[in-house]
Design a protein around this motif. Structure first.
Motif, PDB file in Angstrom:
ATOM      1  N   VAL A  67       0.812  -1.215   0.000  1.00 34.39           N
ATOM      2  CA  VAL A  67       0.000   0.000   0.000  1.00 34.39           C
ATOM      3  C   VAL A  67       0.845   1.265   0.000  1.00 34.39           C
ATOM      4  CG1 VAL A  67      -1.966  -1.094   1.107  1.00 34.39           C
ATOM      5  CG2 VAL A  67      -0.185  -0.065   2.527  1.00 34.39           C
ATOM      6  N   SER A  68       2.110   1.179   0.385  1.00 35.95           N
ATOM      7  CA  SER A  68       2.937   2.386   0.415  1.00 35.95           C
ATOM      8  C   SER A  68       3.257   2.832  -1.010  1.00 35.95           C
ATOM      9  CB  SER A  68       4.241   2.130   1.178  1.00 35.95           C
ATOM     10  OG  SER A  68       5.058   1.218   0.480  1.00 35.95           O
ATOM     11  N   ARG A  69       3.352   4.146  -1.174  1.00 35.60           N
ATOM     12  CA  ARG A  69       3.723   4.720  -2.463  1.00 35.60           C
ATOM     13  C   ARG A  69       4.528   5.974  -2.187  1.00 35.60           C
ATOM     14  NH1 ARG A  69       0.462   9.065  -3.446  1.00 35.60           N
ATOM     15  NH2 ARG A  69       0.945   9.071  -5.673  1.00 35.60           N
ATOM     16  N   THR A  70       5.426   6.312  -3.110  1.00 40.45           N
ATOM     17  CA  THR A  70       6.220   7.516  -2.942  1.00 40.45           C
ATOM     18  C   THR A  70       5.294   8.727  -2.842  1.00 40.45           C
ATOM     19  OG1 THR A  70       8.034   6.532  -4.196  1.00 40.45           O
ATOM     20  CG2 THR A  70       8.049   8.922  -3.931  1.00 40.45           C
ATOM     21  N   GLY A  71       5.482   9.513  -1.792  1.00 38.14           N
ATOM     22  CA  GLY A  71       4.612  10.650  -1.547  1.00 38.14           C
ATOM     23  C   GLY A  71       3.405  10.319  -0.700  1.00 38.14           C
ATOM     24  N   GLY A  72       3.213   9.035  -0.380  1.00 40.30           N
ATOM     25  CA  GLY A  72       2.079   8.618   0.436  1.00 40.30           C
ATOM     26  C   GLY A  72       2.419   8.604   1.918  1.00 40.30           C
ATOM     27  N   ARG A  73       1.393   8.560   2.736  1.00 45.65           N
ATOM     28  CA  ARG A  73       1.545   8.570   4.191  1.00 45.65           C
ATOM     29  C   ARG A  73       0.799   7.389   4.793  1.00 45.65           C
ATOM     30  NH1 ARG A  73       2.754  13.868   6.151  1.00 45.65           N
ATOM     31  NH2 ARG A  73       2.931  15.360   4.429  1.00 45.65           N
ATOM     32  N   LEU A  74       1.355   6.861   5.885  1.00 45.24           N
ATOM     33  CA  LEU A  74       0.704   5.792   6.627  1.00 45.24           C
ATOM     34  C   LEU A  74       0.942   6.025   8.120  1.00 45.24           C
ATOM     35  CD1 LEU A  74       1.599   2.612   4.510  1.00 45.24           C
ATOM     36  CD2 LEU A  74      -0.637   3.721   4.681  1.00 45.24           C
ATOM     37  N   PRO A  75       0.126   5.409   8.976  1.00 39.64           N
ATOM     38  CA  PRO A  75       0.371   5.517  10.421  1.00 39.64           C
ATOM     39  C   PRO A  75       1.718   4.913  10.786  1.00 39.64           C
ATOM     40  CG  PRO A  75      -1.794   4.558   9.954  1.00 39.64           C
ATOM     41  CD  PRO A  75      -1.049   4.581   8.661  1.00 39.64           C
ATOM     42  N   MET A  76       2.266   5.314  11.914  1.00 42.61           N
ATOM     43  CA  MET A  76       3.581   4.820  12.315  1.00 42.61           C
ATOM     44  C   MET A  76       3.518   3.416  12.915  1.00 42.61           C
ATOM     45  SD  MET A  76       5.369   8.250  13.912  1.00 42.61           S
ATOM     46  CE  MET A  76       7.040   7.601  13.781  1.00 42.61           C
ATOM     47  N   HIS A  77       2.570   3.172  13.825  1.00 44.76           N
ATOM     48  CA  HIS A  77       2.619   1.939  14.629  1.00 44.76           C
ATOM     49  C   HIS A  77       2.385   0.635  13.861  1.00 44.76           C
ATOM     50  CE1 HIS A  77      -1.602   3.207  14.651  1.00 44.76           C
ATOM     51  NE2 HIS A  77      -1.919   1.953  14.863  1.00 44.76           N
ATOM     52  N   PRO A  78       1.665   0.610  12.693  1.00 48.88           N
ATOM     53  CA  PRO A  78       1.489  -0.675  12.020  1.00 48.88           C
ATOM     54  C   PRO A  78       2.548  -0.964  10.973  1.00 48.88           C
ATOM     55  CG  PRO A  78      -0.340   0.869  11.546  1.00 48.88           C
ATOM     56  CD  PRO A  78       0.801   1.633  12.094  1.00 48.88           C
ATOM     57  N   THR A  79       3.454  -0.018  10.716  1.00 52.61           N
ATOM     58  CA  THR A  79       4.431  -0.186   9.640  1.00 52.61           C
ATOM     59  C   THR A  79       5.826  -0.416  10.215  1.00 52.61           C
ATOM     60  OG1 THR A  79       4.818   2.214   9.530  1.00 52.61           O
ATOM     61  CG2 THR A  79       3.106   1.310   8.096  1.00 52.61           C
ATOM     62  N   GLY A  80       6.634  -1.169   9.480  1.00 50.70           N
ATOM     63  CA  GLY A  80       7.994  -1.422   9.941  1.00 50.70           C
ATOM     64  C   GLY A  80       8.813  -0.148  10.041  1.00 50.70           C
ATOM     65  N   VAL A  81       8.763   0.689   8.983  1.00 50.10           N
ATOM     66  CA  VAL A  81       9.526   1.924   9.013  1.00 50.10           C
ATOM     67  C   VAL A  81       9.005   2.851  10.114  1.00 50.10           C
ATOM     68  CG1 VAL A  81      10.358   1.904   6.638  1.00 50.10           C
ATOM     69  CG2 VAL A  81       8.064   2.822   7.137  1.00 50.10           C
ATOM     70  N   GLY A  82       7.697   2.829  10.342  1.00 49.38           N
ATOM     71  CA  GLY A  82       7.128   3.665  11.393  1.00 49.38           C
ATOM     72  C   GLY A  82       7.600   3.251  12.773  1.00 49.38           C
ATOM     73  N   LYS A  83       7.643   1.947  13.012  1.00 50.27           N
ATOM     74  CA  LYS A  83       8.133   1.465  14.309  1.00 50.27           C
ATOM     75  C   LYS A  83       9.616   1.782  14.500  1.00 50.27           C
ATOM     76  CE  LYS A  83       4.817  -2.255  15.077  1.00 50.27           C
ATOM     77  NZ  LYS A  83       4.596  -3.688  15.316  1.00 50.27           N
ATOM     78  N   ALA A  84      10.384   1.632  13.415  1.00 48.92           N
ATOM     79  CA  ALA A  84      11.818   1.932  13.506  1.00 48.92           C
ATOM     80  C   ALA A  84      12.042   3.393  13.855  1.00 48.92           C
ATOM     81  CB  ALA A  84      12.508   1.581  12.186  1.00 48.92           C
ATOM     82  N   LEU A  85      11.216   4.279  13.313  1.00 50.13           N
ATOM     83  CA  LEU A  85      11.334   5.708  13.605  1.00 50.13           C
ATOM     84  C   LEU A  85      10.783   6.036  14.990  1.00 50.13           C
ATOM     85  CD1 LEU A  85      10.256   7.084  10.111  1.00 50.13           C
ATOM     86  CD2 LEU A  85      12.499   7.379  11.163  1.00 50.13           C
ATOM     87  N   LEU A  86       9.617   5.490  15.297  1.00 50.89           N
ATOM     88  CA  LEU A  86       8.965   5.787  16.582  1.00 50.89           C
ATOM     89  C   LEU A  86       9.831   5.341  17.757  1.00 50.89           C
ATOM     90  CD1 LEU A  86       6.396   6.953  17.836  1.00 50.89           C
ATOM     91  CD2 LEU A  86       5.353   4.677  17.637  1.00 50.89           C
ATOM     92  N   ALA A  87      10.520   4.224  17.591  1.00 51.55           N
ATOM     93  CA  ALA A  87      11.354   3.697  18.676  1.00 51.55           C
ATOM     94  C   ALA A  87      12.498   4.633  19.024  1.00 51.55           C
ATOM     95  CB  ALA A  87      11.907   2.328  18.285  1.00 51.55           C
ATOM     96  N   HIS A  88      12.863   5.524  18.117  1.00 51.76           N
ATOM     97  CA  HIS A  88      13.989   6.424  18.351  1.00 51.76           C
ATOM     98  C   HIS A  88      13.550   7.862  18.624  1.00 51.76           C
ATOM     99  CE1 HIS A  88      16.060   2.969  16.639  1.00 51.76           C
ATOM    100  NE2 HIS A  88      17.163   3.443  17.180  1.00 51.76           N
ATOM    101  N   GLU A  89      12.241   8.054  18.843  1.00 52.20           N
ATOM    102  CA  GLU A  89      11.736   9.372  19.210  1.00 52.20           C
ATOM    103  C   GLU A  89      11.868   9.578  20.722  1.00 52.20           C
ATOM    104  OE1 GLU A  89      10.740  11.928  17.445  1.00 52.20           O
ATOM    105  OE2 GLU A  89      11.088  10.877  15.539  1.00 52.20           O
ATOM    106  N   PRO A  90      11.871  10.823  21.192  1.00 52.18           N
ATOM    107  CA  PRO A  90      11.932  11.081  22.641  1.00 52.18           C
ATOM    108  C   PRO A  90      10.739  10.455  23.366  1.00 52.18           C
ATOM    109  CG  PRO A  90      12.300  13.097  21.385  1.00 52.18           C
ATOM    110  CD  PRO A  90      11.861  12.062  20.395  1.00 52.18           C
ATOM    111  N   GLU A  91      10.923  10.180  24.637  1.00 47.55           N
ATOM    112  CA  GLU A  91       9.887   9.514  25.425  1.00 47.55           C
ATOM    113  C   GLU A  91       8.577  10.289  25.423  1.00 47.55           C
ATOM    114  OE1 GLU A  91       9.175   7.911  30.005  1.00 47.55           O
ATOM    115  OE2 GLU A  91      11.186   8.441  29.305  1.00 47.55           O
TER     116      GLU A  91
END
Length: 253
Positions: A128-152
């Motif tokens: 479902v991902s496409r260049t220029g598209g957006r998805l929620p963070m928590h159900p996606t692999g890239v979203g989890k990888a980013l969210l895990a490194h955000e401040p508490e």
């Protein structure tokens, strides 16, 4: 009334931007009535502004008369800074060559992931991902990888929301997500199994520069081959590290 508008508080510019903002990945083509409804603009005003945007080639029409974003906006979009994307693309191509699976690059934008590049082939599983598209963070692999490194504080705020549940496998419980994000930070990568789309699973790794995740690289494959997912982790981590190094080297001293 701003800009001579008959609608208090809304300038002509804000209305034109609202019309363009009515389009998104889920609504790439709209009727005039759809545009008026989604932008909150009166039909007569929408009709006039859409005509002007068409004349400027910001909008164009499909064969059945529906409207879509025009080539003039695509042309302007190519002028936007794309340093990270340009640096990462060769490594995404190499990762695709090594794995044969869908590869994409994403950054965090607000509470979502924005996909900025993608390399895929005909035999790769549809995603479902496409260049220029957006998805929620928590159900996606890239979203989890980013969210895990955000401040508490950011993670706590994100988890305090009512979280979307795209599939029955999506993890939405705050406690469970907190534990999973801790594991992502510890191991350096994230895994998902049919959390965003039934039939697909993913692995993702953050691109860490100066202690901050500036992006994430993800690989998506069919869930029928989920047992093979972990073999993608090593080339994925290598690609993320190479992109981080190249990005660091590209910055002015």
């Amino acid at each position: 009334m701003a800009g001579g508008s008959r609608e208090p508080g809304r300038s002509v510019t804000s209305k034109a931007l609202a019309i363009l903002g009515a389009f998104d990945a889920g609504h790439p083509q709209l009727s005039l009535a759809d545009i008026a409804r989604r932008s909150g603009i009166a039909m007569t005003t929408a009709h006039r502004l859409v005509g002007e945007l068409e004349a400027w080639q910001a909008l164009s029409r499909t064969a059945d008369g529906r409207l879509r974003i025009g080539l003039r906006l695509w042309e302007l979009g190519q002028l936007a800074p794309s340093g990270l994307q340009d640096i990462a693309h060769p490594w995404l191509q190499e990762l695709f060559g090594d794995t044969g699976e869908n590869v994409h690059l994403a950054v965090r934008d607000g509470l979502e992931v924005l996909y900025v590049d993608k390399v895929h082939g005909r035999r790769a599983v549809p995603i479902v991902s496409r260049t220029g598209g957006r998805l929620p963070m928590h159900p996606t692999g890239v979203g989890k990888a980013l969210l895990a490194h955000e401040p508490e504080w950011f993670v706590s705020s994100y988890l305090a929301r009512e979280l979307e549940r795209p599939t029955p496998h999506t993890i939405t419980e705050p406690g469970r997500l907190t534990r999973e994000l801790a594991s992502v930070r510890a191991q350096g990568y994230a895994l998902t199994f049919e959390e965003m789309t039934l039939g697909s699973c993913s692995a993702a790794a953050p691109v860490v520069v100066d202690g901050r995740a500036v992006a994430a690289v993800g690989v998506v494959m069919s869930s029928r081959r989920a047992r093979e997912l972990r073999r993608l982790v090593e080339p994925l981590l290598t690609a993320a590290a190479q992109i981080a190094h190249a990005y660091t080297e590209s910055r002015p001293a």
